[in-house]
Design an enzyme around this catalytic site. Structure first.
Site, PDB file in Angstrom:
ATOM      1  N   LYS A 135       0.864  -1.183   0.000  1.00 53.52           N
ATOM      2  CA  LYS A 135       0.000   0.000   0.000  1.00 53.52           C
ATOM      3  C   LYS A 135       0.894   1.224   0.000  1.00 53.52           C
ATOM      4  O   LYS A 135       2.031   1.167   0.475  1.00 53.52           O
ATOM      5  CB  LYS A 135      -0.866   0.013   1.264  1.00 53.52           C
ATOM      6  CG  LYS A 135      -2.091   0.877   1.140  1.00 53.52           C
ATOM      7  CD  LYS A 135      -3.222   0.112   0.503  1.00 53.52           C
ATOM      8  CE  LYS A 135      -4.432   0.969   0.236  1.00 53.52           C
ATOM      9  NZ  LYS A 135      -5.585   0.124  -0.109  1.00 53.52           N
ATOM     10  N   ASP A 175      -6.832   4.433  -4.665  1.00 55.72           N
ATOM     11  CA  ASP A 175      -7.526   4.284  -3.384  1.00 55.72           C
ATOM     12  C   ASP A 175      -8.150   5.669  -3.164  1.00 55.72           C
ATOM     13  O   ASP A 175      -8.294   6.428  -4.134  1.00 55.72           O
ATOM     14  CB  ASP A 175      -6.540   3.887  -2.271  1.00 55.72           C
ATOM     15  CG  ASP A 175      -7.245   3.336  -1.030  1.00 55.72           C
ATOM     16  OD1 ASP A 175      -7.523   2.135  -0.978  1.00 55.72           O
ATOM     17  OD2 ASP A 175      -7.540   4.129  -0.094  1.00 55.72           O
TER      18      ASP A 175
HETATM   19  N1  GLU Z   1      -7.220   0.230  -2.920  1.00 57.12           N
HETATM   20  C1  GLU Z   1      -8.031  -0.922  -3.224  1.00 57.12           C
HETATM   21  C2  GLU Z   1      -8.117  -1.842  -2.017  1.00 57.12           C
HETATM   22  O1  GLU Z   1      -8.177  -1.377  -0.895  1.00 57.12           O
HETATM   23  C3  GLU Z   1      -7.624  -1.592  -4.524  1.00 57.12           C
HETATM   24  C4  GLU Z   1      -6.217  -2.043  -4.617  1.00 57.12           C
HETATM   25  C5  GLU Z   1      -5.802  -2.533  -6.016  1.00 57.12           C
HETATM   26  O2  GLU Z   1      -6.642  -2.607  -6.908  1.00 57.12           O
HETATM   27  O3  GLU Z   1      -4.620  -2.864  -6.151  1.00 57.12           O
HETATM   28  O4  GLU Z   1      -8.186  -3.038  -2.108  1.00 57.12           O
END
Ligand code: GLU
Length: 455
Positions: A135, A175
């Site tokens: 992340k 996100d």
């Molecule tokens: N930010 C999204 C999550 O919390 C998607 C992450 C992604 O698609 O890599 O899962």
């Protein structure tokens, strides 16, 4: 309010690991509590597997493989210089390249990024797809910034981040605060610096430049599909139900859309300025226009709906009665008081579209009251699962139809539901999706780590 999940006492085998996490990450309460939830739930699993203890699997799983923190300097439209802090936490790559979104919001800290990265590891494992967990983000507030400012910020952010990425290494997505516009600027800068048209290095791209059908809808749709499965196990459905969805971003809007397609009446949604109550059911096309085209606040929706909708400034959307609650805004938005009141007023199911939006106390009340509770790591995994489908399409230089991609998403969500349900049964906690999700995700990652040696 901090991220709060059950600060209960831990079994001795895991308590020591938790102490180490707290010592190594002082003051990072959101991260501590995300770790605590997993440790508490997997303690009985670890007892059954002495090989996990011997290989110090818990210690390793709680320590990110790599953490990158960097300076992001940029200039605003008046030429004034700003400095933000960028992050990428590459948490675990036992199952595939690091995968997870980037969040741009003023409250982003190392603790928030680590908590989200840790959740992502198990969420991604639950999808059954070949993706590790990571992340990132920055403490940058995109609100009120022009396209030019957003572009300069994204370019500066990627100027550092690009060296850590790659389609087989680390694959970010969006996100909160990072959508198709931002991903376009990020991808453009990556392409320019590396001189590679490496589509698979980012997901959530626009359809015209390597994106996948259904990716924008996937998190919201997936959350509704997961709840639909929970309801099916109880011989009921969305049809005719009253639903409240918090938030009005990408996840919320598409959760509203799918819930309505399944016959529900979604009567309220929100943003950080307040909430809208629309007893006839939210007009999702108007909401999309206001939020995605005009990038306006939710009060503009109420103004355009005239007398049918009311905007409650500073109000909390969880004061509105509903049978199904879909928290799709942010961490810790739904607390004990809200949970108690919603249960009294006939709540039957909760699906977390956001990451850890319900506090520990709220979750405890839902579980005690027998409300079907779909935790974020399972319920909102449709977004990242569709990102993995986007990576597949990029790798094969192919693009699939909306119908085919949506069918794949539905199958994935049903399979995640079945995994959580069956795992909870196996460990003697029938109907407990929080336990099922944490245990199933953990076992997949732990077994892969064991197989790969001391990594
Ligand atoms: N930010 C999204 C999550 O919390 C998607 C992450 C992604 O698609 O890599 O899962």
């Amino acid at each position: 309010m901090l991220t709060a999940r059950e600060p209960l006492s831990l079994a001795p085998a895991v308590a020591e690991v938790f102490e180490t996490v707290k010592r190594r990450n002082p003051g990072e309460l959101e991260f501590h509590r995300a770790v605590h939830e997993v440790l508490e739930i997997v303690a009985p699993v670890v007892e059954r597997h002495p090989e996990y203890v011997e290989a110090k699997l818990l210690e390793r799983i709680c320590e990110p493989e790599r953490q990158i923190i960097f300076r992001v300097p940029w200039t605003d439209d008046r030429g004034q210089v700003h400095v933000n802090r960028g992050y990428r936490v590459e948490f675990n790559s036992a199952l595939g390249p690091y995968k997870g979104g980037l969040r741009f919001a003023p409250n982003v800290t190392a603790s928030i990024v680590k908590f989200l990265g840790f959740e992502q590891v198990f969420k991604n494992a639950l999808t059954g797809m070949p993706i590790g967990g990571g992340k990132g983000g920055a403490d940058f507030d995109p609100k009120g910034r022009s396209d030019g400012e957003i572009m300069r910020f994204c370019q500066s952010f990627m100027t550092e981040l690009h060296r850590h990425l790659g389609e087989h290494t680390d694959v970010p997505a969006g996100d909160a605060g990072v959508g198709e516009r931002e991903l376009g600027f990020l991808f453009g800068q990556y392409k320019r610096i590396t001189n590679r048209y490496e589509s698979g290095v980012l997901t959530g791209k626009g359809i015209a430049w390597g994106g996948s059908q259904v990716r924008p809808e996937a998190t919201g749709y997936g959350t509704v599909y997961f709840v639909e499965e929970m309801l099916r196990m109880r011989d009921t459905s969305f049809d005719g139900r009253t639903v409240v969805v918090s938030g009005s971003g990408n996840v919320a809007v598409h959760a509203i859309e799918k819930a309505q397609q399944l016959g529900a009446r979604v009567v309220a949604c929100s943003d950080s300025s307040g909430f809208v109550h629309d007893a006839d059911g939210i007009d999702v096309e108007l909401l999309k226009e206001v939020k995605f085209v005009e990038r306006a606040r939710i009060s503009a929706y109420a103004e355009r709906r005239g007398s049918r909708a009311t905007f409650v400034p500073e109000g909390c959307v969880w004061d509105v009665d509903c049978e199904i609650a879909l928290p799709c805004a942010t961490q810790n938005e739904l607390d004990e008081e809200h949970a108690r009141r919603l249960i009294e007023r006939g709540l039957i199911a909760v699906g977390e579209g956001a990451n850890m939006p319900c506090t520990a106390e709220a979750v405890k009340l839902f579980r005690e009251a027998g409300v079907a509770f779909g935790p974020g790591k399972a319920a909102n995994a449709g977004g990242v699962a569709t990102s993995a489908l986007e990576m597949q399409q990029n790798a094969s230089r192919d693009s699939w139809t909306f119908e085919y991609t949506e069918r794949r998403l539905l199958e994935i969500m049903r399979s995640i539901h079945a995994t959580c349900y069956e795992t909870a049964e196996e460990y003697g906690m029938p109907g407990d999706y929080l336990a099922g999700a944490n245990i199933a995700g953990f076992v997949r990652v732990a077994d892969a780590m064991l197989a790969l040696g001391l990594i």
